[in-house]
Each structure stands twice: as structure tokens, then as C-alpha cells.
Design a protein around this motif. Structure first.
Motif, mmCIF file in Angstrom:
data_model
loop_
_atom_site.group_PDB
_atom_site.id
_atom_site.type_symbol
_atom_site.label_atom_id
_atom_site.label_comp_id
_atom_site.label_asym_id
_atom_site.label_seq_id
_atom_site.Cartn_x
_atom_site.Cartn_y
_atom_site.Cartn_z
ATOM 1 N N VAL A 1 2.754 -7.570 4.319
ATOM 2 C CA VAL A 1 2.279 -6.402 3.721
ATOM 3 C C VAL A 1 3.112 -5.174 4.028
ATOM 4 N N THR A 2 3.329 -4.375 2.980
ATOM 5 C CA THR A 2 4.155 -3.322 3.252
ATOM 6 C C THR A 2 3.263 -2.072 3.057
ATOM 7 N N PHE A 3 3.554 -1.247 3.949
ATOM 8 C CA PHE A 3 2.848 0.238 3.910
ATOM 9 C C PHE A 3 3.802 1.459 3.929
ATOM 10 N N VAL A 4 3.827 1.892 2.659
ATOM 11 C CA VAL A 4 4.858 3.285 2.254
ATOM 12 C C VAL A 4 4.112 4.473 2.296
ATOM 13 N N ASP A 5 4.495 5.385 3.206
ATOM 14 C CA ASP A 5 3.825 6.958 2.939
ATOM 15 C C ASP A 5 2.269 6.765 3.304
ATOM 16 N N CYS A 6 1.940 6.052 4.148
ATOM 17 C CA CYS A 6 0.577 5.879 4.352
ATOM 18 C C CYS A 6 -0.081 6.798 5.388
ATOM 19 N N LYS A 7 -1.432 7.175 5.607
ATOM 20 C CA LYS A 7 -1.980 7.694 6.642
ATOM 21 C C LYS A 7 -2.707 6.702 7.448
ATOM 22 N N MET A 8 -2.226 6.406 8.487
ATOM 23 C CA MET A 8 -2.978 5.221 9.088
ATOM 24 C C MET A 8 -3.421 5.512 10.642
ATOM 25 N N VAL A 9 -4.000 6.893 10.775
ATOM 26 C CA VAL A 9 -4.327 7.565 12.064
ATOM 27 C C VAL A 9 -5.470 6.674 12.726
ATOM 28 N N PHE B 1 0.775 -1.343 0.024
ATOM 29 C CA PHE B 1 -0.220 0.116 -0.076
ATOM 30 C C PHE B 1 1.000 1.214 0.039
ATOM 31 N N GLU B 2 0.697 2.043 -1.136
ATOM 32 C CA GLU B 2 1.578 3.266 -0.968
ATOM 33 C C GLU B 2 0.870 4.531 -1.250
ATOM 34 N N GLY B 3 1.069 5.536 -0.209
ATOM 35 C CA GLY B 3 0.301 6.742 -0.130
ATOM 36 C C GLY B 3 -1.110 6.795 -0.084
ATOM 37 N N CYS B 4 -1.695 5.667 0.702
ATOM 38 C CA CYS B 4 -3.019 5.421 0.694
ATOM 39 C C CYS B 4 -3.360 6.134 2.194
ATOM 40 N N ASP B 5 -4.715 6.447 2.566
ATOM 41 C CA ASP B 5 -5.336 6.857 3.428
ATOM 42 C C ASP B 5 -6.185 6.071 4.218
ATOM 43 N N PHE B 6 -5.733 5.517 5.544
ATOM 44 C CA PHE B 6 -6.556 4.641 5.916
ATOM 45 C C PHE B 6 -7.167 5.175 7.321
ATOM 46 N N THR B 7 -7.147 6.351 7.622
ATOM 47 C CA THR B 7 -7.644 6.923 8.612
ATOM 48 C C THR B 7 -8.929 6.496 9.287
ATOM 49 N N ASN B 8 -8.708 5.937 10.490
ATOM 50 C CA ASN B 8 -10.050 5.433 11.420
ATOM 51 C C ASN B 8 -10.908 4.334 10.545
ATOM 52 N N THR B 9 -10.141 3.597 9.744
ATOM 53 C CA THR B 9 -10.686 2.533 9.152
ATOM 54 C C THR B 9 -10.938 1.281 9.768
ATOM 55 N N ASN B 10 -12.096 0.384 9.487
ATOM 56 C CA ASN B 10 -12.397 -0.655 10.339
ATOM 57 C C ASN B 10 -11.265 -1.790 9.520
ATOM 58 N N ILE B 11 -10.382 -2.566 10.222
ATOM 59 C CA ILE B 11 -9.625 -3.318 9.793
ATOM 60 C C ILE B 11 -9.813 -4.903 10.420
ATOM 61 N N ALA B 12 -11.018 -4.922 11.103
ATOM 62 C CA ALA B 12 -11.360 -6.029 12.244
ATOM 63 C C ALA B 12 -11.310 -7.404 11.054
ATOM 64 N N HIS B 13 -10.580 -8.322 11.912
ATOM 65 C CA HIS B 13 -10.401 -9.676 11.276
ATOM 66 C C HIS B 13 -9.937 -9.797 9.972
ATOM 67 N N THR B 14 -9.176 -8.870 9.673
ATOM 68 C CA THR B 14 -8.373 -8.744 8.298
ATOM 69 C C THR B 14 -6.770 -9.172 8.518
ATOM 70 N N ILE B 15 -6.647 -10.113 7.552
ATOM 71 C CA ILE B 15 -5.215 -10.715 7.612
ATOM 72 C C ILE B 15 -4.298 -9.820 6.621
#
Length: 190
Positions: free
Chosen positions: A69-77, A51-65
Motif C-alpha cells: 500500500v502506498t500513502f501519498v500526501d496523507c495526514k497520518m498523525v 491513498f492520496e491526500g487522505c486524512d487518517f488522524t487518530n484513526t483506529n487501524i487495528a487488525h487491518t492488513i
């Protein structure tokens, strides 16, 4: 409705805030500049994805595998990583903003956090053996009963780790960073 399988696909500049990413298994896929903010990314399987440059702010990631996985320059607040499926969870974070995220009780040894903003992140009771925190900022992050054995903090800043309530055997710190281990004592170092 069955689960779909995507292999070796690219998803570029997609907005999944209103239309959810189709449920499925994603292997060796690349997500670039996609928006997931405040949406649902729950019950998904990602294997060897980036995931590159993606915005995950307050995303529901319950039960996800998230497996390799690599996260680059992502907003994951605000992400609650402890709600992920713990089976095979392996991540790398490079240049990400993980402020107010939580890794409470997670077992994620050897995870790389490189050049990350980790403000107010909760690492309580997490197993972080041999993790690397290159040039990462831990302002107001919480470490309580955290296993940091052999973790590398040599270029990390703004951490406040109480050695009496955390496991620090063979952890690495720079001389300048040692103050982050002494803050509870209110010692003035000049």
C-alpha cells in the motif's frame, strides 16, 4: 453479514468519519482526498491500494492488513501501526505527516519514507533493515533497540540515534548528518 470485495475501484472525496468504510477486501483500489480522521478503519484488507491526500488522524487501524500500500500526501498523525495485522504489511510513504505515530516492534524492512514529517514517531524495537528515509524530518523521534541495518539516512534531518542502543551496521549517513549520532555525548561540532 459477509465481507465485500472491491477491485480496481476509485473512492474520491468520501467522508468516512461518520459512516464507516464498508468492511471488506480492497484490491488495486485508489482513495483520493478521503476523510477517515478519528474513525474506524479496523479489520480491513488493502492489497496494492493507494491513498492520496487522505486524512487518517487518530484513526483506529487495528487488525487491518496493508499489503503493498502506498500513502501519498496523507495526514497520518497519531496512527498506531503496531495494531495492524503484521501479516504481509508493506507500505510506502511519500510526503506524509506521520507525527506522533508508532511503529513499535514492527518488522517493516525496505519501507520507503520519502519527504515525510516523522516528529515524535516511536520506532522502538522496530525492524527497519534497508529502509529509506529520503528528505524526512525526525524531530524528537524515538529509536531504542531499533534495527537500522543498511537503512539510508543520507538526506534525513533532525534524527537523534544512539549507536550504543541501536543496530546501525552499514547504515548510510551524510557527513552533515553524523551529528545526529553524537547528540547523546553533548559534543559541539563547528
Amino acid at each position: 453479514m459477509g465481507t465485500s470485495f472491491w477491485f480496481d475501484q476509485e473512492f474520491i472525496k468520501q467522508d468516512y468519519t461518520e459512516h464507516k468504510l464498508p468492511k471488506g477486501d480492497y484490491e488495486n483500489c485508489r482513495f483520493v482526498d478521503c476523510k477517515f480522521a478519528k474513525g474506524f478503519l479496523d479489520n480491513q484488507n488493502f492489497v496494492e491500494c493507494s491513498f492520496e491526500g487522505c486524512d487518517f488522524t487518530n484513526t483506529n487501524i487495528a487488525h487491518t492488513i496493508f499489503n503493498d500500500v502506498t500513502f501519498v500526501d496523507c495526514k497520518m498523525v497519531g496512527l498506531q501501526f503496531e495494531t495492524c495485522n503484521p501479516l504481509l504489511s508493506t507500505f510506502q510513504f511519500k510526503g506524509c505527516n506521520l507525527s506522533v505515530a508508532s511503529f513499535y516492534g514492527m518488522n517493516i524492512p525496505q519501507t520507503l519514507f520519502e519527504d515525510c514529517k516523522l516528529h515524535q514517531v516511536d520506532f522502538t524495537q522496530a525492524q527497519l533493515k534497508e529502509c529509506t528515509f529520503h528528505v524526512s524530518d525526525f524531530k524528537d523521534a524515538t529509536f531504542d533497540d531499533t534495527d537500522l541495518e543498511q537503512a539510508d539516512f543520507t538526506s534525513a534531518i533532525n534524527f537523534n540515534i544512539d549507536p550504543t542502543v541501536n543496530h546501525l551496521k552499514k547504515s548510510k549517513f551524510s557527513k552533515d548528518g553524523l551529528i545526529g549520532l553524537l547528540k547523546k555525548y553533548d559534543i559541539v561540532v563547528t
